[in-house]
Motif scaffolding. Structure first.
Motif, PDB file in Angstrom:
ATOM      1  N   PHE A  58       0.779  -1.103   0.094  1.00  0.00           N
ATOM      2  CA  PHE A  58      -0.115  -0.006   0.027  1.00  0.00           C
ATOM      3  C   PHE A  58       0.917   1.230  -0.058  1.00  0.00           C
ATOM      4  CE2 PHE A  58      -2.404  -3.213   2.511  1.00  0.00           C
ATOM      5  CZ  PHE A  58      -3.318  -3.719   1.680  1.00  0.00           C
ATOM      6  N   THR A  59       1.899   1.317   0.961  1.00  0.00           N
ATOM      7  CA  THR A  59       2.867   2.413   0.744  1.00  0.00           C
ATOM      8  C   THR A  59       3.706   2.409  -0.548  1.00  0.00           C
ATOM      9  OG1 THR A  59       2.911   2.199   3.235  1.00  0.00           O
ATOM     10  CG2 THR A  59       4.665   3.393   2.132  1.00  0.00           C
ATOM     11  N   VAL A  93      -2.995  -4.050   7.186  1.00  0.00           N
ATOM     12  CA  VAL A  93      -4.033  -4.909   7.069  1.00  0.00           C
ATOM     13  C   VAL A  93      -3.673  -6.294   8.018  1.00  0.00           C
ATOM     14  CG1 VAL A  93      -5.770  -6.545   5.653  1.00  0.00           C
ATOM     15  CG2 VAL A  93      -4.889  -4.049   5.019  1.00  0.00           C
ATOM     16  N   VAL A  94      -2.582  -6.807   7.861  1.00  0.00           N
ATOM     17  CA  VAL A  94      -2.028  -7.909   8.772  1.00  0.00           C
ATOM     18  C   VAL A  94      -0.612  -7.540   9.286  1.00  0.00           C
ATOM     19  CG1 VAL A  94      -1.053 -10.283   8.249  1.00  0.00           C
ATOM     20  CG2 VAL A  94      -2.968  -9.382   6.602  1.00  0.00           C
ATOM     21  N   THR A  95      -0.919  -7.695  10.678  1.00  0.00           N
ATOM     22  CA  THR A  95       0.159  -7.333  11.387  1.00  0.00           C
ATOM     23  C   THR A  95       0.739  -8.410  12.264  1.00  0.00           C
ATOM     24  OG1 THR A  95      -1.402  -6.917  13.146  1.00  0.00           O
ATOM     25  CG2 THR A  95      -0.756  -5.109  11.624  1.00  0.00           C
ATOM     26  N   ASP A  96       0.546  -9.522  12.475  1.00  0.00           N
ATOM     27  CA  ASP A  96       0.897 -10.862  13.072  1.00  0.00           C
ATOM     28  C   ASP A  96       1.727 -11.761  12.208  1.00  0.00           C
ATOM     29  OD1 ASP A  96       1.249 -12.443  15.332  1.00  0.00           O
ATOM     30  OD2 ASP A  96      -0.577 -13.333  14.911  1.00  0.00           O
ATOM     31  N   TYR A  97       3.026 -11.501  12.262  1.00  0.00           N
ATOM     32  CA  TYR A  97       3.931 -12.187  11.366  1.00  0.00           C
ATOM     33  C   TYR A  97       5.181 -11.939  12.087  1.00  0.00           C
ATOM     34  CZ  TYR A  97       4.440  -7.627   9.048  1.00  0.00           C
ATOM     35  OH  TYR A  97       4.467  -6.216   8.823  1.00  0.00           O
ATOM     36  N   HIS A  98       6.289 -12.982  11.576  1.00  0.00           N
ATOM     37  CA  HIS A  98       7.645 -13.100  12.292  1.00  0.00           C
ATOM     38  C   HIS A  98       8.111 -11.676  11.940  1.00  0.00           C
ATOM     39  CE1 HIS A  98      11.568 -14.103  13.177  1.00  0.00           C
ATOM     40  NE2 HIS A  98      11.943 -14.077  11.952  1.00  0.00           N
ATOM     41  N   HIS A  99       9.177 -11.136  12.898  1.00  0.00           N
ATOM     42  CA  HIS A  99      10.097 -10.115  12.314  1.00  0.00           C
ATOM     43  C   HIS A  99      11.054 -10.091  13.486  1.00  0.00           C
ATOM     44  CE1 HIS A  99       8.475  -7.459  15.721  1.00  0.00           C
ATOM     45  NE2 HIS A  99       7.438  -8.184  15.602  1.00  0.00           N
ATOM     46  N   VAL A 100      12.011  -9.469  12.952  1.00  0.00           N
ATOM     47  CA  VAL A 100      13.429  -9.129  13.791  1.00  0.00           C
ATOM     48  C   VAL A 100      12.926  -8.041  14.712  1.00  0.00           C
ATOM     49  CG1 VAL A 100      15.471  -8.371  13.547  1.00  0.00           C
ATOM     50  CG2 VAL A 100      14.601  -9.352  11.615  1.00  0.00           C
ATOM     51  N   GLY A 117      13.730   0.202  -8.398  1.00  0.00           N
ATOM     52  CA  GLY A 117      14.484  -0.038  -7.164  1.00  0.00           C
ATOM     53  C   GLY A 117      13.552  -0.590  -5.983  1.00  0.00           C
ATOM     54  N   TYR A 118      12.372   0.329  -5.644  1.00  0.00           N
ATOM     55  CA  TYR A 118      11.583  -0.080  -4.786  1.00  0.00           C
ATOM     56  C   TYR A 118      10.992  -1.471  -5.004  1.00  0.00           C
ATOM     57  CZ  TYR A 118       8.467   1.466  -0.860  1.00  0.00           C
ATOM     58  OH  TYR A 118       7.794   1.719   0.243  1.00  0.00           O
ATOM     59  N   GLY A 119      10.492  -1.691  -6.263  1.00  0.00           N
ATOM     60  CA  GLY A 119       9.647  -3.068  -6.424  1.00  0.00           C
ATOM     61  C   GLY A 119      10.886  -3.961  -6.283  1.00  0.00           C
ATOM     62  N   SER A 120      12.098  -3.838  -6.769  1.00  0.00           N
ATOM     63  CA  SER A 120      13.052  -5.177  -6.594  1.00  0.00           C
ATOM     64  C   SER A 120      13.219  -5.261  -5.010  1.00  0.00           C
ATOM     65  CB  SER A 120      14.492  -4.527  -7.307  1.00  0.00           C
ATOM     66  OG  SER A 120      15.060  -3.714  -6.563  1.00  0.00           O
ATOM     67  N   HIS A 121      13.271  -4.320  -4.159  1.00  0.00           N
ATOM     68  CA  HIS A 121      13.467  -4.547  -2.845  1.00  0.00           C
ATOM     69  C   HIS A 121      12.297  -5.479  -2.203  1.00  0.00           C
ATOM     70  CE1 HIS A 121      14.756  -3.267   1.579  1.00  0.00           C
ATOM     71  NE2 HIS A 121      13.529  -3.790   1.465  1.00  0.00           N
ATOM     72  N   LEU A 122      11.125  -5.032  -2.433  1.00  0.00           N
ATOM     73  CA  LEU A 122       9.988  -5.809  -2.014  1.00  0.00           C
ATOM     74  C   LEU A 122      10.092  -7.413  -2.747  1.00  0.00           C
ATOM     75  CD1 LEU A 122       6.990  -3.466  -2.130  1.00  0.00           C
ATOM     76  CD2 LEU A 122       8.530  -3.922  -0.190  1.00  0.00           C
ATOM     77  N   ALA A 142       2.897   1.462  -3.572  1.00  0.00           N
ATOM     78  CA  ALA A 142       2.169   1.919  -4.540  1.00  0.00           C
ATOM     79  C   ALA A 142       1.894   3.349  -4.388  1.00  0.00           C
ATOM     80  CB  ALA A 142       0.793   1.361  -4.595  1.00  0.00           C
ATOM     81  N   LEU A 143       1.752   4.032  -3.148  1.00  0.00           N
ATOM     82  CA  LEU A 143       1.482   5.445  -3.183  1.00  0.00           C
ATOM     83  C   LEU A 143       2.613   5.951  -3.212  1.00  0.00           C
ATOM     84  CD1 LEU A 143      -0.473   7.920  -1.963  1.00  0.00           C
ATOM     85  CD2 LEU A 143       0.343   7.346   0.209  1.00  0.00           C
ATOM     86  N   VAL A 144       3.872   5.720  -2.724  1.00  0.00           N
ATOM     87  CA  VAL A 144       5.288   6.377  -2.768  1.00  0.00           C
ATOM     88  C   VAL A 144       5.584   6.452  -4.473  1.00  0.00           C
ATOM     89  CG1 VAL A 144       7.570   6.325  -2.430  1.00  0.00           C
ATOM     90  CG2 VAL A 144       5.890   6.062  -0.599  1.00  0.00           C
ATOM     91  N   VAL A 145       5.425   5.250  -5.249  1.00  0.00           N
ATOM     92  CA  VAL A 145       5.837   5.055  -6.245  1.00  0.00           C
ATOM     93  C   VAL A 145       5.073   5.923  -7.206  1.00  0.00           C
ATOM     94  CG1 VAL A 145       5.992   3.468  -8.245  1.00  0.00           C
ATOM     95  CG2 VAL A 145       7.029   2.919  -6.174  1.00  0.00           C
ATOM     96  N   LEU A 146       3.538   5.894  -7.001  1.00  0.00           N
ATOM     97  CA  LEU A 146       2.903   6.733  -8.037  1.00  0.00           C
ATOM     98  C   LEU A 146       3.281   8.296  -7.743  1.00  0.00           C
ATOM     99  CD1 LEU A 146      -0.694   5.149  -7.571  1.00  0.00           C
ATOM    100  CD2 LEU A 146       0.875   5.084  -9.462  1.00  0.00           C
ATOM    101  N   ILE A 147       3.437   8.694  -6.367  1.00  0.00           N
ATOM    102  CA  ILE A 147       3.898  10.142  -6.358  1.00  0.00           C
ATOM    103  C   ILE A 147       5.002  10.565  -7.021  1.00  0.00           C
ATOM    104  CG2 ILE A 147       4.538  11.813  -4.619  1.00  0.00           C
ATOM    105  CD1 ILE A 147       2.556  10.692  -2.476  1.00  0.00           C
ATOM    106  N   VAL A 148       6.112   9.595  -6.858  1.00  0.00           N
ATOM    107  CA  VAL A 148       7.371   9.833  -7.592  1.00  0.00           C
ATOM    108  C   VAL A 148       7.454   9.960  -8.970  1.00  0.00           C
ATOM    109  CG1 VAL A 148       9.746   8.700  -7.943  1.00  0.00           C
ATOM    110  CG2 VAL A 148       8.959   8.802  -5.795  1.00  0.00           C
TER     111      VAL A 148
END
Length: 167
Positions: free
Chosen positions: A64-65, A119-126, A92-97, A67-73
């Motif tokens: 979601f972020t 929307v989904v917040t319950d997952y493994h993270h550092v 660059g942004y797309g390749s990161h994801l 898409a918004l950032v890339v559209l603005i850029v």
């Protein structure tokens, strides 16, 4: 994926799409490419350490972020007649994801759900800097990332980059 490998992956994709050629007269697309490739980790990793309730892949790793950032850029760069810069940033942004999705194949506790934050917040993270540093050990996955990085650096210098260091 390790932070700096995102720049390497983005550069390899960029070189592959551009047919191996780069315009040595204008570094703006390459700078934008690296900016887009590194932004998600520049935003989310420090944010997760300051606000431990946030996963280390959250705000800037969300589609979601992105898409918004890339559209603005793209909008801004198109109106400034710098379409190549915007396209490089988006790549660059797309390749990161996309590169972070590879973790799902090599790290058993990883998930693809980070793409759908908030929307989904319950997952493994550092959770800690120690957890982050623990990822840098000589596993086959880290060795593979190192090889990708060295290949990108070799191609970058082979293309005459960085020009600013040689002038």
């Amino acid at each position: 994926m390790l932070f700096w490998v995102h720049a390497a992956v983005a550069y390899l994709v960029y070189r592959g799409i551009s047919g191996g050629s780069t315009d040595r007269s204008d570094d703006a697309p390459i700078i934008a490419l690296f900016g887009g490739a590194l932004l998600p980790d520049i935003v989310d990793k420090p944010l997760a350490f300051v606000l431990p309730s946030l996963p280390s892949r959250s705000v800037a790793h969300s589609v979601f972020t992105a898409a918004l950032v890339v559209l603005i850029v793209l909008y801004v760069t198109k109106h400034r007649d710098q379409w190549e810069v915007g396209a490089a940033y988006a790549l660059g942004y797309g390749s990161h994801l996309a590169a972070d999705l590879i973790d799902y194949l090599f790290v058993p506790e990883e998930t693809l759900l980070f793409l759908f934050w908030p929307v989904v917040t319950d997952y493994h993270h550092v959770e800690t800097i120690g957890d982050l540093l623990a990822l840098v050990r000589p596993t086959p996955y880290v060795v593979g990332q190192t090889i990708v990085t060295l290949l990108a650096v070799a191609l970058w210098f082979g293309a005459g980059k960085p020009d600013t260091f040689t002038e």
